[in-house]
Scaffold this motif. Structure first.
Motif, PDB file in Angstrom:
ATOM      1  N   GLU A  70      11.609  52.982  32.864  1.00  0.00           N
ATOM      2  CA  GLU A  70      10.794  53.994  33.532  1.00  0.00           C
ATOM      3  C   GLU A  70      11.223  54.167  34.987  1.00  0.00           C
ATOM      4  OE1 GLU A  70       6.114  54.998  34.553  1.00  0.00           O
ATOM      5  OE2 GLU A  70       6.608  53.317  33.249  1.00  0.00           O
ATOM      6  N   ALA A  71      11.521  53.050  35.668  1.00  0.00           N
ATOM      7  CA  ALA A  71      11.958  53.128  37.062  1.00  0.00           C
ATOM      8  C   ALA A  71      13.298  53.849  37.181  1.00  0.00           C
ATOM      9  CB  ALA A  71      12.062  51.719  37.649  1.00  0.00           C
ATOM     10  N   LEU A  72      14.212  53.566  36.247  1.00  0.00           N
ATOM     11  CA  LEU A  72      15.496  54.272  36.267  1.00  0.00           C
ATOM     12  C   LEU A  72      15.294  55.763  36.022  1.00  0.00           C
ATOM     13  CD1 LEU A  72      17.913  51.854  34.370  1.00  0.00           C
ATOM     14  CD2 LEU A  72      18.029  52.538  36.761  1.00  0.00           C
ATOM     15  N   GLY A  73      14.414  56.114  35.102  1.00  0.00           N
ATOM     16  CA  GLY A  73      14.122  57.519  34.831  1.00  0.00           C
ATOM     17  C   GLY A  73      13.555  58.229  36.043  1.00  0.00           C
ATOM     18  N   LYS A  74      12.640  57.576  36.728  1.00  0.00           N
ATOM     19  CA  LYS A  74      12.060  58.172  37.938  1.00  0.00           C
ATOM     20  C   LYS A  74      13.109  58.338  39.027  1.00  0.00           C
ATOM     21  CE  LYS A  74       7.259  56.767  37.380  1.00  0.00           C
ATOM     22  NZ  LYS A  74       6.153  55.960  37.915  1.00  0.00           N
ATOM     23  N   SER A  75      13.956  57.314  39.186  1.00  0.00           N
ATOM     24  CA  SER A  75      15.012  57.405  40.195  1.00  0.00           C
ATOM     25  C   SER A  75      15.958  58.560  39.893  1.00  0.00           C
ATOM     26  CB  SER A  75      15.802  56.096  40.256  1.00  0.00           C
ATOM     27  OG  SER A  75      14.994  55.048  40.704  1.00  0.00           O
ATOM     28  N   ASP A  80      18.427  60.378  42.719  1.00  0.00           N
ATOM     29  CA  ASP A  80      19.195  59.223  43.217  1.00  0.00           C
ATOM     30  C   ASP A  80      20.609  59.272  42.642  1.00  0.00           C
ATOM     31  OD1 ASP A  80      20.097  56.835  44.215  1.00  0.00           O
ATOM     32  OD2 ASP A  80      18.585  55.600  43.234  1.00  0.00           O
ATOM     33  N   ASP A  81      21.608  59.294  43.536  1.00  0.00           N
ATOM     34  CA  ASP A  81      23.010  59.376  43.103  1.00  0.00           C
ATOM     35  C   ASP A  81      23.508  58.075  42.488  1.00  0.00           C
ATOM     36  OD1 ASP A  81      23.133  61.965  44.001  1.00  0.00           O
ATOM     37  OD2 ASP A  81      23.958  61.416  45.970  1.00  0.00           O
ATOM     38  N   LYS A  82      22.829  56.977  42.712  1.00  0.00           N
ATOM     39  CA  LYS A  82      23.261  55.679  42.191  1.00  0.00           C
ATOM     40  C   LYS A  82      22.918  55.506  40.712  1.00  0.00           C
ATOM     41  CE  LYS A  82      22.600  53.512  46.664  1.00  0.00           C
ATOM     42  NZ  LYS A  82      21.825  52.542  47.429  1.00  0.00           N
ATOM     43  N   VAL A  83      22.049  56.357  40.182  1.00  0.00           N
ATOM     44  CA  VAL A  83      21.598  56.236  38.800  1.00  0.00           C
ATOM     45  C   VAL A  83      22.188  57.385  37.986  1.00  0.00           C
ATOM     46  CG1 VAL A  83      19.593  56.161  37.285  1.00  0.00           C
ATOM     47  CG2 VAL A  83      19.444  55.182  39.571  1.00  0.00           C
ATOM     48  N   SER A  84      22.928  57.036  36.935  1.00  0.00           N
ATOM     49  CA  SER A  84      23.503  58.072  36.076  1.00  0.00           C
ATOM     50  C   SER A  84      22.602  58.312  34.872  1.00  0.00           C
ATOM     51  CB  SER A  84      24.901  57.659  35.613  1.00  0.00           C
ATOM     52  OG  SER A  84      24.815  56.558  34.742  1.00  0.00           O
TER      53      SER A  84
END
Length: 121
Positions: A70-75, A80-84
């Motif tokens: 969920e945190a990655l999805g929100k990022s 956020d450019d760090k999360v693909s």
């Protein structure tokens, strides 16, 4: 999503993995946020695993994978450019698979409990 029943051999293999995971120190765990047992907890005999602790640890790991996804999805949604997108999708699928496996184990445990309760003494 269609889920099929897990045979008893796979359940036993999963339980063995849960027991092995419970015996590992949390520092080697790939998941963050899982703390090691405190000194106030009673020590267990070598080779003996408390089922409740293994179950609690496993559920905490499933919860942590869902929180992480969920945190990655929100990022990713926030730009956020760090999360693909692939990281988000993989984390989401890992969380989904771990939840489905937990549900299958729960169903198998409930079924075993009902079988035991229906036994004649």
């Amino acid at each position: 999503m269609k889920t099929s029943a897990i045979d008893s051999g796979r359940i036993e293999a999963m339980m063995a993995q849960l027991k092995a995971a419970a015996q590992k120190p949390s520092a080697s765990s790939p998941l963050e946020g899982i703390s090691a047992p405190t000194l106030s907890q009673k020590p267990q005999a070598a080779g003996r695993v408390d089922f409740a602790e293994v179950l609690k640890s496993s559920i905490n790991q499933v919860n942590q994978s869902q929180v992480n996804a969920e945190a990655l999805g929100k990022s990713f949604a926030m730009g956020d450019d760090k999360v693909s997108l692939s990281d988000v999708m993989v984390a989401g699928q890992k969380a989904n698979i771990s939840l489905q496996a937990t549900i299958q184990v729960r169903n198998r445990l409930v079924s075993a409990y009902q079988d035991i309760m229906n036994m004649q003494v």
